[in-house]
Design a protein around this motif. Structure first.
Motif, PDB file in Angstrom:
ATOM      1  N   LYS A  85       0.857  -1.185   0.000  1.00 48.73           N
ATOM      2  CA  LYS A  85       0.000   0.000   0.000  1.00 48.73           C
ATOM      3  C   LYS A  85       0.892   1.234   0.000  1.00 48.73           C
ATOM      4  N   PHE A  86       1.180   1.716  -1.209  1.00 49.63           N
ATOM      5  CA  PHE A  86       1.985   2.921  -1.401  1.00 49.63           C
ATOM      6  C   PHE A  86       1.066   3.985  -1.976  1.00 49.63           C
ATOM      7  N   THR A  87       1.088   5.171  -1.402  1.00 49.82           N
ATOM      8  CA  THR A  87       0.180   6.232  -1.826  1.00 49.82           C
ATOM      9  C   THR A  87       0.600   6.833  -3.168  1.00 49.82           C
ATOM     10  N   ARG A  88      -0.200   7.793  -3.616  1.00 48.03           N
ATOM     11  CA  ARG A  88       0.150   8.554  -4.809  1.00 48.03           C
ATOM     12  C   ARG A  88       1.362   9.425  -4.515  1.00 48.03           C
ATOM     13  N   TYR A  89       1.988   9.918  -5.559  1.00 47.04           N
ATOM     14  CA  TYR A  89       3.120  10.831  -5.412  1.00 47.04           C
ATOM     15  C   TYR A  89       2.622  12.244  -5.120  1.00 47.04           C
ATOM     16  N   VAL A  90       3.385  12.976  -4.316  1.00 49.83           N
ATOM     17  CA  VAL A  90       3.158  14.404  -4.139  1.00 49.83           C
ATOM     18  C   VAL A  90       4.421  15.114  -4.622  1.00 49.83           C
ATOM     19  N   PRO A  91       4.278  16.314  -5.177  1.00 48.99           N
ATOM     20  CA  PRO A  91       5.446  17.000  -5.737  1.00 48.99           C
ATOM     21  C   PRO A  91       6.492  17.377  -4.686  1.00 48.99           C
ATOM     22  N   GLU A  92       6.019  17.718  -3.468  1.00 52.27           N
ATOM     23  CA  GLU A  92       6.960  18.129  -2.420  1.00 52.27           C
ATOM     24  C   GLU A  92       6.341  17.888  -1.058  1.00 52.27           C
ATOM     25  N   ASP A 112      19.031   0.493  -7.934  1.00 50.14           N
ATOM     26  CA  ASP A 112      18.232   0.539  -9.165  1.00 50.14           C
ATOM     27  C   ASP A 112      17.156  -0.543  -9.159  1.00 50.14           C
ATOM     28  N   LYS A 113      17.495  -1.721  -8.661  1.00 46.59           N
ATOM     29  CA  LYS A 113      16.536  -2.824  -8.579  1.00 46.59           C
ATOM     30  C   LYS A 113      15.348  -2.449  -7.686  1.00 46.59           C
ATOM     31  N   ALA A 114      15.625  -1.844  -6.545  1.00 46.92           N
ATOM     32  CA  ALA A 114      14.564  -1.444  -5.624  1.00 46.92           C
ATOM     33  C   ALA A 114      13.719  -0.318  -6.211  1.00 46.92           C
ATOM     34  N   ILE A 115      14.356   0.633  -6.874  1.00 50.82           N
ATOM     35  CA  ILE A 115      13.629   1.747  -7.493  1.00 50.82           C
ATOM     36  C   ILE A 115      12.618   1.222  -8.499  1.00 50.82           C
ATOM     37  N   GLU A 116      13.040   0.312  -9.353  1.00 48.39           N
ATOM     38  CA  GLU A 116      12.132  -0.259 -10.345  1.00 48.39           C
ATOM     39  C   GLU A 116      10.955  -0.963  -9.670  1.00 48.39           C
ATOM     40  N   SER A 117      11.249  -1.693  -8.621  1.00 46.98           N
ATOM     41  CA  SER A 117      10.210  -2.424  -7.903  1.00 46.98           C
ATOM     42  C   SER A 117       9.234  -1.481  -7.195  1.00 46.98           C
ATOM     43  N   ILE A 118       9.757  -0.527  -6.450  1.00 44.31           N
ATOM     44  CA  ILE A 118       8.913   0.410  -5.688  1.00 44.31           C
ATOM     45  C   ILE A 118       8.061   1.248  -6.630  1.00 44.31           C
ATOM     46  N   GLU A 119       8.658   1.734  -7.702  1.00 48.86           N
ATOM     47  CA  GLU A 119       7.905   2.564  -8.641  1.00 48.86           C
ATOM     48  C   GLU A 119       6.900   1.747  -9.442  1.00 48.86           C
ATOM     49  N   GLY A 120       7.061   0.420  -9.437  1.00 51.80           N
ATOM     50  CA  GLY A 120       6.123  -0.446 -10.116  1.00 51.80           C
ATOM     51  C   GLY A 120       4.885  -0.789  -9.294  1.00 51.80           C
ATOM     52  N   VAL A 121       4.901  -0.443  -8.005  1.00 53.22           N
ATOM     53  CA  VAL A 121       3.742  -0.712  -7.149  1.00 53.22           C
ATOM     54  C   VAL A 121       2.638   0.285  -7.494  1.00 53.22           C
ATOM     55  N   LYS A 122       1.458  -0.250  -7.766  1.00 53.53           N
ATOM     56  CA  LYS A 122       0.313   0.603  -8.126  1.00 53.53           C
ATOM     57  C   LYS A 122      -0.085   1.503  -6.967  1.00 53.53           C
ATOM     58  N   GLU A 123      -0.579   2.665  -7.308  1.00 53.99           N
ATOM     59  CA  GLU A 123      -1.056   3.625  -6.316  1.00 53.99           C
ATOM     60  C   GLU A 123      -2.213   3.023  -5.513  1.00 53.99           C
ATOM     61  N   TRP A 124      -2.083   3.079  -4.200  1.00 51.07           N
ATOM     62  CA  TRP A 124      -3.112   2.542  -3.324  1.00 51.07           C
ATOM     63  C   TRP A 124      -4.195   3.595  -3.111  1.00 51.07           C
ATOM     64  N   LYS A 125      -5.428   3.200  -3.365  1.00 47.89           N
ATOM     65  CA  LYS A 125      -6.564   4.098  -3.170  1.00 47.89           C
ATOM     66  C   LYS A 125      -7.622   3.354  -2.386  1.00 47.89           C
ATOM     67  N   ARG A 126      -8.408   4.080  -1.661  1.00 52.26           N
ATOM     68  CA  ARG A 126      -9.549   3.505  -0.931  1.00 52.26           C
ATOM     69  C   ARG A 126     -10.800   3.825  -1.671  1.00 52.26           C
TER      70      ARG A 126
END
Length: 95
Positions: free
Chosen positions: A60-67, A81-95
């Motif tokens: 459950k990773f939220t949407r991105y915020v600019p700052e 780099d491996k972790a970045i690809e994985s983390i950024e590949g997780v879909k935005e969690w919404k309720r």
């Protein structure tokens, strides 16, 4: 550490993934940041920063915020780099 992808843990606000733009003691300004509200597929934040998640569907990773400005930062972990690809590949969690 600046402009690198990192995982930041705070005392009270939780865990965040993004890029550090500025730091002053335990205050950090981050850009392109999402909250890591819940993760699965990694035993610790250190493993998440190195290997990413092996179970992105359960994270459950939220949407991105600019700052965001975070206070009470107690841990900053650079991501591979491996972790970045994985983390950024997780879909935005919404309720």
């Amino acid at each position: 550490m600046y402009n690198r992808k990192v995982i930041v843990r705070t005392r009270h606000a939780g865990v965040f993934y993004g890029e550090i733009r500025d730091r002053d003691g335990d205050k950090v300004v981050m850009a392109n940041t999402r909250c890591i509200w819940y993760w699965d597929g990694a035993a610790s934040l250190m493993q998440l920063a190195v290997d990413g998640t092996s179970n992105p569907e359960e994270c459950k990773f939220t949407r991105y915020v600019p700052e965001i400005i975070l206070f009470g930062v107690i841990e900053i972990i650079p991501c591979t780099d491996k972790a970045i690809e994985s983390i950024e590949g997780v879909k935005e969690w919404k309720r």
